[in-house]
Write an enzyme that holds these catalytic residues in place. Structure first.
Site, short mmCIF file in Angstrom:
data_model
loop_
_atom_site.label_atom_id
_atom_site.label_comp_id
_atom_site.label_asym_id
_atom_site.label_seq_id
_atom_site.Cartn_x
_atom_site.Cartn_y
_atom_site.Cartn_z
N GLY A 189 -60.00 3.79 -116.99
CA GLY A 189 -60.78 3.12 -118.13
C GLY A 189 -60.11 1.79 -118.98
O GLY A 189 -60.31 1.93 -120.22
N SER A 190 -59.23 1.53 -118.22
CA SER A 190 -58.54 0.17 -119.13
C SER A 190 -59.36 -0.88 -119.57
O SER A 190 -59.28 -1.25 -120.51
CB SER A 190 -57.31 -0.32 -118.54
OG SER A 190 -57.52 -1.13 -117.38
N MET A 207 -67.09 3.44 -109.31
CA MET A 207 -67.08 3.41 -108.19
C MET A 207 -68.02 4.09 -107.27
O MET A 207 -67.66 4.79 -106.53
CB MET A 207 -65.61 3.85 -107.73
CG MET A 207 -64.41 3.43 -108.43
SD MET A 207 -64.43 1.49 -108.32
CE MET A 207 -63.37 1.30 -107.10
N LEU A 224 -75.11 1.48 -106.46
CA LEU A 224 -76.28 1.97 -107.39
C LEU A 224 -77.57 1.51 -106.46
O LEU A 224 -77.49 0.75 -105.75
CB LEU A 224 -76.28 1.02 -108.69
CG LEU A 224 -75.09 1.38 -109.62
CD1 LEU A 224 -74.97 0.34 -110.68
CD2 LEU A 224 -75.35 2.78 -110.22
N HIS A 248 -65.24 -7.16 -111.27
CA HIS A 248 -64.65 -7.04 -109.95
C HIS A 248 -63.19 -7.73 -109.85
O HIS A 248 -62.99 -8.80 -110.36
CB HIS A 248 -65.51 -7.70 -108.84
CG HIS A 248 -65.01 -7.54 -107.50
ND1 HIS A 248 -64.99 -6.40 -106.94
CD2 HIS A 248 -64.40 -8.46 -106.63
CE1 HIS A 248 -64.66 -6.45 -105.60
NE2 HIS A 248 -64.04 -7.80 -105.50
N ASP A 252 -71.21 -6.69 -105.20
CA ASP A 252 -70.22 -7.46 -105.87
C ASP A 252 -70.86 -8.75 -105.49
O ASP A 252 -70.24 -9.86 -105.03
CB ASP A 252 -68.84 -7.44 -104.91
CG ASP A 252 -68.09 -5.95 -105.15
OD1 ASP A 252 -68.26 -5.43 -106.52
OD2 ASP A 252 -67.37 -5.49 -104.36
N GLU A 257 -58.36 -9.25 -116.59
CA GLU A 257 -59.85 -8.49 -116.50
C GLU A 257 -59.99 -8.26 -118.16
O GLU A 257 -61.23 -8.21 -118.63
CB GLU A 257 -59.59 -7.23 -115.81
CG GLU A 257 -59.31 -7.47 -114.19
CD GLU A 257 -59.58 -6.25 -113.58
OE1 GLU A 257 -60.34 -5.44 -114.03
OE2 GLU A 257 -58.97 -6.26 -112.66
C1 GAR Z 1 -60.45 -2.41 -112.32
O1 GAR Z 1 -59.52 -3.29 -111.70
C2 GAR Z 1 -61.81 -3.10 -111.83
O2 GAR Z 1 -61.80 -4.52 -111.81
C3 GAR Z 1 -61.90 -2.44 -110.59
O3 GAR Z 1 -61.84 -1.11 -110.98
C4 GAR Z 1 -60.40 -1.04 -111.72
C5 GAR Z 1 -60.78 0.00 -112.82
O4 GAR Z 1 -59.62 -0.08 -113.80
N1 GAR Z 1 -63.37 -2.45 -110.19
C6 GAR Z 1 -63.79 -2.27 -108.97
O5 GAR Z 1 -62.96 -2.19 -107.75
C7 GAR Z 1 -65.17 -2.35 -108.58
N2 GAR Z 1 -65.68 -2.57 -107.29
P1 GAR Z 1 -59.97 0.65 -115.31
O6 GAR Z 1 -60.66 1.70 -114.99
O7 GAR Z 1 -58.76 0.73 -115.85
O8 GAR Z 1 -60.76 -0.34 -115.79
#
Ligand code: GAR
Length: 203
Positions: A13-14, A91, A94, A110, A146, A175
């Site tokens: 969840g960052s 992850m 949907l 992404h 995506d 991000e």
């Molecule tokens: C992030 O890097 C996000 O871009 C990626 O998962 C990570 C989640 O990190 N998302 C995907 O790969 C979606 N296909 P977080 O839980 O720290 O936000």
């Protein structure tokens, strides 16, 4: 009126944290009203609780089908009065019906410069492909994985010395900037969609 946001998560969840931090400013045009995780016990839930945001765990394993799981999430989002859905490290694929019902009101982050490197293991694949620029994309969600009109992208250099982890860390910093910006653009009503393109007013 601030737009009400529901965030779907599956992990640390960052990106959720970046959105929570942005929404902590009363001048930000959106507020997070609900965080839903499909996995119990993930750190994202702690982050939400710490920020005083309602959380819900809907374990996908308890549902007979993807449609049934999505319908449960949809019910919770609507009950919370959600206007915009943010996928933040969620992850799960949907269903087309869920995506359609949140069309132009659901965004995803992404970890690659789409349309390159859709899917998983984007950083390793970027290193192996020898690209010199990599990054992240926030886009409106369409039924194709995506895919969907791009709102914000940020690029970083790929260094000769990079490992998957070092590159992931450099992208993640971006991000955390890109996601709140994209949410702001959507919440302020500055996005119009023409075909595959998202046009941003006063970008
Ligand atoms: C992030 O890097 C996000 O871009 C990626 O998962 C990570 C989640 O990190 N998302 C995907 O790969 C979606 N296909 P977080 O839980 O720290 O936000």
């Amino acid at each position: 009126m601030r737009k009400k946001v529901g965030v779907l998560v599956s992990g640390r969840g960052s990106n959720l944290q970046a959105l929570l931090d942005a929404c902590a400013d009363p001048a930000f045009p959106a507020e997070i009203v609900l965080v839903i995780s499909n996995i119990p016990g993930v750190f994202a839930l702690e982050r939400a609780e710490k920020a005083g945001v309602a959380t819900l765990v809907i374990p996908h394993k308890g549902f007979p089908s993807r449609d049934a799981f999505d319908a449960e999430m949809d019910k919770a989002l609507r009950a919370a009065g959600v206007d915009i859905v943010c996928l933040a490290g969620f992850m799960r694929l949907l269903s087309a019906g869920f995506v359609e019902s949140w069309r132009d009101r659901m965004i995803n982050i992404h970890p690659a410069l789409l349309p390159s490197f859709k899917g998983l293991h984007t950083h390793q694949r970027a290193i192996e492909a020898g690209v010199k620029l990599h990054g992240c994309t926030v886009h409106l969600v369409t039924p194709e994985l995506d895919d969907g009109p791009i709102l914000v992208q940020a690029a970083v250099p790929v260094l000769a010395t990079d490992t998957e982890d070092s590159l992931a860390a450099r992208v993640l910093e971006q991000e955390h900037q890109a996601y709140p910006l994209a949410l702001r653009l959507l919440a302020e009503g500055r996005v119009t969609v023409e075909g595959n393109r998202a046009l941003i007013r006063d970008a």
